[in-house]
Design a protein around this motif. Sequence first.
Motif, mmCIF file in Angstrom:
data_model
loop_
_atom_site.group_PDB
_atom_site.id
_atom_site.type_symbol
_atom_site.label_atom_id
_atom_site.label_comp_id
_atom_site.label_asym_id
_atom_site.label_seq_id
_atom_site.Cartn_x
_atom_site.Cartn_y
_atom_site.Cartn_z
ATOM 1 N N ALA B 15 0.558 -0.992 0.116
ATOM 2 C CA ALA B 15 0.125 0.073 0.097
ATOM 3 C C ALA B 15 1.524 1.387 -0.315
ATOM 4 N N THR B 55 -5.414 1.068 -1.328
ATOM 5 C CA THR B 55 -4.480 2.069 -1.032
ATOM 6 C C THR B 55 -5.859 3.171 0.249
ATOM 7 N N LEU B 56 -6.717 3.310 -0.541
ATOM 8 C CA LEU B 56 -7.171 4.982 0.078
ATOM 9 C C LEU B 56 -8.617 4.295 0.374
ATOM 10 N N ASP B 58 -11.226 2.833 2.624
ATOM 11 C CA ASP B 58 -11.627 2.545 3.313
ATOM 12 C C ASP B 58 -12.759 2.499 4.027
ATOM 13 N N GLY B 60 -14.420 4.438 6.240
ATOM 14 C CA GLY B 60 -15.030 6.361 6.328
ATOM 15 C C GLY B 60 -14.863 6.383 4.733
ATOM 16 N N THR B 61 -14.519 5.483 3.629
ATOM 17 C CA THR B 61 -14.910 6.295 2.256
ATOM 18 C C THR B 61 -16.294 5.763 1.961
#
Lengths: 285, 191
Positions: B15, B55-56, B58, B60-61
Amino acid sequence: MSAAMQNEGYNFAYLDEGTKRMIRRALLKAVAVPGCQIPFGSREMPLPYGWGTGGIQVTASIVGPEDVLKVIDQGADDTTNAVSIRRFFARVAPGLRTTERTVEASIIQTRHRIPETPLREGQVMVYQVPQPEPLYKLEPRRAETKRLHALADYGLMQVKLYEDIARHGRVGSSYDHPVMVGGRYLMAPSPIPSFDNPKMHMSPALQLFGAGRERRLYAVPPYTDVRSLDFEDHPFVPLRANGTCALCGARDTYLDEMVTDDRGGRLFVCSDTDHCGTKQAEAAA
Amino acid sequence: MSGLLPGFTDPVLDAQSAFRAVLEAMSRPGRIQRLQRPPAPPAPLSPASGAVLLTLADSGTPLFLDTGPDAEEWVRFHAGCPLVAEPAEAEFVLASALPPKLAALRAGTDEDPQTSATLILQVESLEEGAGWHLTGPGIEHAHRLRVAGAPQGFVAEWAANAVRFPRGVDVILCAGDTIAALPRSVSIREG
């Protein structure tokens, strides 16, 4: 088991992966909107706020085992803050190499200086920032400064510069002199001397800024227009002590003034220890 | 569940390496980055877009993607991000076919431009030195990028995206194991 797991129960580069992802997302938005302050969830670090926790969290989120890290504090590699941060990363990031040479470094974490040696593509500067809001001393309300940034209304700062000139005959800030990034955002360059401001303009290196206590980060992409704020009839002039380095003889570097005795003796030496050492070695050879 | 494909071989270091590629791509718009150790996600996800997601993204997204149930299961298992039905609700939008209009995605506000969406757009191929002329922050003079399989009318949409700066959508282009990025600050001229 991954190499990252081998370090006393800590994740690679200290931060947990969730925190890194959050900072990484904020960094990408910061690069996409140059000079704009992006909020992030600053974590408690094993040293207090004010000791570079913002810079450390940014470095921890980008660093990998293939990197070469340099840390400077006021230009020097051998001062307390620089030594302890370098040692911290050597401990928590197995595989990472550290260096004092600007030319060898892939990441340079800095407190209040930009190295004299020109930066190159592929290098990342990480600035430790105490106060990311350039308007803070003029307007302490965060909600208000946010609106001023949204409107690109920087009249307050222009008035402050005008008053400096009216009172002192020149712009009064010798460090942390505000800059306009990409013609849009007013940005605090962190407390670097105004001597270093021109190095930010069209720098080939990526510049990232982290403010741990204030929970903000921002960025200047490579080759971005960075102008020190000034007036047409009072152009910005980077300040430098009118002296010569007592060690390497440089006349074009930023100098620290050292008091040498109690009878008024003083001399100037380069603030950038790596650059000064390299110059001395070249002269000796 | 039986056919679930693995994510990153080393979730931490892979990552990190993928993030540096994305950061470099975003800092130098139009320069192509090759991912060192991307995962092999289920089709039609490409290795590059799989790597960007892991990578970006999780918990929260919120994520919107158009790549079907296998990809949804893979992303939900490895990234744990909530999947949303409307692109307008998503922080990350992954498009493998016709993407939603840029104007339909979250653009952030003038006070909080960072709340905008990032579009991860799978295209056929990326090639430097030909095609579009890119200018803006991160570019010394001009970068050229040829994007095979870019949606029709993308350049006009991009111009509309750029005028609302600092609001706007950022785009990560993915092809195979390569990526290039278009931050909202960049201008595109067809060449």
